[in-house]
Scaffold this active site. Structure first.
Site, mmCIF file in Angstrom:
data_model
loop_
_atom_site.group_PDB
_atom_site.id
_atom_site.type_symbol
_atom_site.label_atom_id
_atom_site.label_comp_id
_atom_site.label_asym_id
_atom_site.label_seq_id
_atom_site.Cartn_x
_atom_site.Cartn_y
_atom_site.Cartn_z
ATOM 1 N N SER B 18 42.058 -44.374 -14.275
ATOM 2 C CA SER B 18 42.407 -42.867 -13.870
ATOM 3 C C SER B 18 41.631 -41.691 -14.341
ATOM 4 C CB SER B 18 43.962 -42.828 -14.156
ATOM 5 O OG SER B 18 44.446 -41.590 -13.498
ATOM 6 N N HIS B 45 42.149 -43.872 -9.530
ATOM 7 C CA HIS B 45 42.992 -42.824 -8.842
ATOM 8 C C HIS B 45 41.897 -42.085 -8.307
ATOM 9 C CE1 HIS B 45 46.576 -43.927 -11.617
ATOM 10 N NE2 HIS B 45 46.423 -44.581 -10.383
ATOM 11 N N ASP B 138 50.729 -45.730 -15.130
ATOM 12 C CA ASP B 138 50.539 -46.788 -13.782
ATOM 13 C C ASP B 138 49.513 -48.058 -14.513
ATOM 14 O OD1 ASP B 138 50.253 -47.900 -11.393
ATOM 15 O OD2 ASP B 138 48.381 -46.497 -10.614
#
Lengths: 282, 197
Positions: B18, B45, B138
């Site tokens: 991310s 992401h 996540d």
């Protein structure tokens, strides 16, 4: 070859899910057996977790005896996330390249297969109106899910999503002020009645139902990704048979005919926008 | 504990990143061996309206073929796949790609959990999962699934991560098999996936 653990945990789980889908098919007539299995499994797993059940066999029992429970599961299994003028460049392409060709017909038919809550149906309705095509067109909007179809007929959307929809509309080459198309109250907007005039909503299941009529343009965006390859091929054949020669097929931005049996039956019109045209000769 | 890694025939690698991911992936992907005989699937992401710049960029600087994953595409060895912006990437049992526009998971689409959980189900103990820098949790659930099915999990060391929340969450909540500094990851992968001759 993979180990025992995989066989035990995963094979048992797969068997349970197969039986559950078979139960749904026999009891309610919906066939999810040819849906993309990773997708189906995730959705079932989600429902299992939030319903405090420990396994799919238990869930199957509940499905058979509790129709309300089944209806909530039915909503889980169909993904109803979309926007008005989703992927604005697609609409821009349609406006610039498809509309001039479609204008050569005295009357056109458009089919939105898997129309969900209607956002993209009304988008094309606006586009046809702005291009002066409204009075010589008919839009058919279908979905297998009656609940979502009712929502589509109403054309009511939460106010909070209008900012995104307006941005999309502007990027798509919209000609008016987007707020001309709806009336807002505190929480929701309702779309103008005139956008519904040329739209016929009806129930149609791509898995089981047949040819729909001779269409000039078919939209089926982000529906085929939830089907396995076999079912994709079947549905693409259905679209092929439902299109007039030279008719257009619009798929979702990340879908393509590349890994299907129907690739040579269509020619790509716009690679990025995933617009295809039915070839005139077989 | 013995430090020599267990040599097992791994069949796929999944990577989640991310915030700070671009730099981390740049330290890993170009340094993977061009003889890496398995697929690498990456969720980074992204903002929903991003184009395919990640795949294009990495294809230019990697020896392995890098592409954006397409729906129903058969997953091939020697290839790095990126999840497209605004779609979840799932792995099917038959080792093909499936995309989805379902709800965000952990505020993200694509979500690392979705990739990791489905890849775990498809590859079981033949999967390597790598969690890199990021500012949310996540990937943690996905790692739980990989470990449940006896795959191998590597976390970027929190000290070497631009943002340490994601690897810390994985290490603390799910547990990992190996914690490596960023620059150690590619050599380690090359070593444990090297074909025996």
């Amino acid at each position: 070859m993979t180990g025992d653990l995989k066989n035990k945990t995963l094979e048992n789980e797969r068997l349970e899910i197969q039986m559950l889908l078979e139960a749904i098919h026999q009891k309610y007539g919906y066939n999810f057996k040819d849906y993309a299995s990773a997708h189906t499994k995730r959705r079932l797993h989600h429902r299992l977790n939030i319903s405090n059940m420990s396994n799919y066999a238990q869930m199957m029992h509940r499905i058979i005896y509790d129709e309300d429970f089944f209806n909530s599961l039915l909503l889980d299994l169909s993904i109803n996330i979309t926007e008005m003028f989703r992927d604005p460049m697609v609409y821009k392409k349609i406006r610039r390249e498809l509309i001039p060709r479609l204008k050569t017909y005295s009357f056109i038919k458009v089919w939105h297969a898997g129309c969900s809550a209607g956002q993209e149906v009304y988008s094309i309705s606006i586009l046809l109106e702005e291009e002066g095509m409204k009075h010589r067109s008919q839009i058919y909007a279908t979905d297998f899910n009656e609940l979502i179809l009712d929502k589509a007929k109403k054309g009511i959307y939460p106010l909070e999503v209008m900012k995104t929809y307006t941005g999309n509309y502007q990027q798509s080459g919209g000609k008016n002020d987007f707020s001309d198309y709806y009336t807002a109250d505190y929480d929701n907007v309702i779309l103008r009645q005139s956008l519904k005039e040329k739209v016929l909503f009806s129930s149609h299941n791509l898995v089981t139902d047949g040819v729909f009529g001779e269409m000039n343009l078919i939209f089926c965006r982000n529906v085929l990704i939830y089907f396995n390859r076999q079912l994709q091929n079947r549905v693409l054949k259905l679209f092929y048979d439902s299109l007039c020669p030279g008719g257009y097929l619009c798929l979702g931005s990340k879908e393509s005919l590349k890994f299907t049996d129907m690739e040579d039956k269509f020619e790509p019109i716009a690679d990025r926008e995933k617009i295809y045209r039915k070839k005139r000769l077989p | 504990m013995k430090e020599t890694p267990i040599k097992k025939k791994y069949e796929a690698i999944v990577i989640g990143a991310s915030a700070g991911g671009l730099a981390a992936l740049t330290a890993i992907l170009p340094n993977l061996s061009k003889f890496l005989a398995l697929p690498v699937i990456v969720v980074q992401h992204l903002s929903p309206d991003s184009d395919d710049f990640l795949a294009t960029h990495f294809n230019r600087i990697c020896s392995l073929c890098v592409k954006e994953a397409e729906d129903k595409e058969p997953i091939m060895d020697n290839t790095i796949y990126f999840a497209p912006a605004n779609y979840h990437l799932m792995v099917e049992q038959d080792k093909t790609i499936a995309l989805s526009t379902a709800e965000r998971v952990q505020y993200s689409r694509p979500a690392i959990d979705v990739l990791f959980e489905t890849a775990a189900d498809a590859y079981a103990d033949r999967l390597i999962g790598i969690i890199l820098t990021g500012s949310n949790s996540d990937g943690t659930k996905g790692i739980q699934r990989i470990r449940e099915l006896k795959g191998l999990v590597i976390a970027q060391s929190p000290e070497s991560a631009q943002v340490n929340i994601m690897p810390l969450s994985a290490i603390n909540q799910a547990g990992v098999d190996k914690i490596l500094d960023l620059k150690e990851i590619a050599p380690y992968i090359n070593q444990i996936t090297e074909k025996e001759t």
